[in-house]
Design a protein around this motif. Structure first.
Motif, short mmCIF file in Angstrom:
data_model
loop_
_atom_site.label_atom_id
_atom_site.label_comp_id
_atom_site.label_asym_id
_atom_site.label_seq_id
_atom_site.Cartn_x
_atom_site.Cartn_y
_atom_site.Cartn_z
N UNK A 227 0.92 -1.09 0.01
CA UNK A 227 -0.08 -0.01 0.10
C UNK A 227 0.87 1.38 -0.15
N UNK A 228 1.95 1.22 0.72
CA UNK A 228 2.73 2.48 0.75
C UNK A 228 3.57 2.67 -0.42
N UNK A 229 4.05 1.57 -1.23
CA UNK A 229 4.81 1.78 -2.35
C UNK A 229 3.75 2.09 -3.52
N UNK A 230 2.53 1.81 -3.39
CA UNK A 230 1.67 2.27 -4.41
C UNK A 230 1.27 3.93 -4.57
N UNK A 231 1.59 4.50 -3.55
CA UNK A 231 1.31 5.99 -3.40
C UNK A 231 1.99 6.92 -4.15
N UNK A 232 3.20 6.69 -4.73
CA UNK A 232 4.16 7.42 -5.42
C UNK A 232 4.64 6.80 -6.62
N UNK A 233 5.11 7.67 -7.59
CA UNK A 233 5.77 7.02 -8.66
C UNK A 233 7.13 7.38 -8.69
N UNK A 234 8.06 7.65 -7.58
CA UNK A 234 9.17 8.26 -7.51
C UNK A 234 10.17 6.82 -7.86
N UNK A 235 11.30 6.98 -8.33
CA UNK A 235 12.01 5.84 -8.80
C UNK A 235 12.21 4.89 -7.58
N UNK A 236 12.45 5.08 -6.37
CA UNK A 236 12.41 4.34 -5.27
C UNK A 236 11.21 3.56 -5.12
N UNK A 237 10.18 4.19 -5.09
CA UNK A 237 8.95 3.47 -4.97
C UNK A 237 8.82 2.70 -6.08
N UNK A 238 8.93 3.04 -7.19
CA UNK A 238 8.73 2.15 -8.47
C UNK A 238 9.59 0.80 -8.23
#
Length: 295
Positions: free
Chosen positions: A179-190
């Motif tokens: 759920x936390x990773x799906x909240x942003x499209x930053x390179x680290x999140x991706x």
């Protein structure tokens, strides 16, 4: 001199065309690169993040296929931190090299059409500018490595806060990460989102994969998160451990920023002393000259 002005640009154009043909000619891979691909500890990098590159990325993908380029770990890490694929990077390199080859020739043609004179020096600089344009993306990427690492660390700290909030909402460890990773499209999140999806498809816990990702990207904070989240398998409470670890990481990151700022201030001190020395010499030199001439 007139013969040089006529022959020089033509020779430079011919050399540039020859270099273009040589650059785009398919070659066999070097033995060292082939052995590096076959080695167990060095995996061949993907040509692109997508299965089928689109747009200008096809140029970089074609270059990678033609030359069977083996990308180093440092370059791949910097590209992943920037959210850029290998094919995109090599597209920039090829376009930069072609632009460096053609711009001086175009400048000579424009001058010849408008003024009627031929300048040999810009055309002779065409091969040099082609090489510079090809390696410039590598130089810029390597120069921004420290900034990319700092941005990735700040993104990770935000990701930790989001995981903590999701955990407080009674989500499991894996669900909180997803759920936390799906909240942003930053390179680290991706990158984290892709790692979690791969672990989900393989039906295994993602903590080992997250730790390996932290090792690849040289982000110790991500390895710490994987170690803390692994406590979920033993039934331990993660909320307090996450908040304590986030607090420690933020303090460490703040101290690192303070050290960097202090080093920058110390470097600026030298340039602040130079005007003072020049001002002092402005008053000391006339009396010294008077003493020397009077003696």
């Amino acid at each position: 001199m007139n013969a040089l002005l006529l022959i020089g640009p033509g020779a430079a154009v011919g050399l540039g065309l020859f270099l273009v043909v040589v650059a785009f000619r398919p070659r066999h891979p070097r033995l060292a690169d082939a052995l590096g691909v076959l080695a167990e500890d060095v995996a061949p990098p993907p040509v692109t993040d997508d299965a089928q590159p689109s747009g200008a990325e096809r140029l970089g993908a074609w270059w990678l296929r033609s030359y069977r380029v083996v990308v180093g770990a440092e370059l791949e890490r910097n590209l992943r931190l920037r959210g850029r694929s290998v094919s995109q990077h090599y597209t920039h390199k090829v376009l930069g090299g072609v632009a460096g080859l053609l711009l001086p020739v175009l400048a000579v043609i424009v001058v010849w059409v408008t003024v009627g004179e031929v300048a040999a020096l810009p055309a002779l600089a065409s091969p040099i500018l082609g090489v510079v344009g090809f390696i410039l993306p590598d130089v810029l990427l390597r120069g921004a490595s420290a900034e990319a690492t700092e941005d990735a660390t700040e993104s990770l700290l935000t990701f930790f806060d989001l995981v903590t909030l999701e955990r407080l909402a009674n989500q499991s460890g894996t669900q909180a990460l997803q759920a936390a990773a799906a909240l942003s499209d930053a390179p680290v999140f991706a990158a984290i989102r892709a790692t979690l999806e791969r672990a989900r498809l393989q039906q295994r816990a993602p903590y080992a994969d997250l730790k390996a990702l932290g090792q690849e990207l040289e982000l110790p904070a991500l390895r710490d998160l994987a170690d803390v989240m692994r406590l979920d398998e033993s039934g331990a409470s993660l909320s307090l451990a996450l908040r304590a670890r986030v607090r420690e990481l933020r303090d460490a990151h703040l101290n690192a920023l303070k050290i960097t700022a202090t080093e920058g201030s110390e470097r600026m001190t030298l340039w602040m002393v130079v005007p003072s020395l020049a001002f002092a010499l402005f008053f000391l030199i006339p009396p010294l000259l008077t003493l020397v001439t009077s003696g």
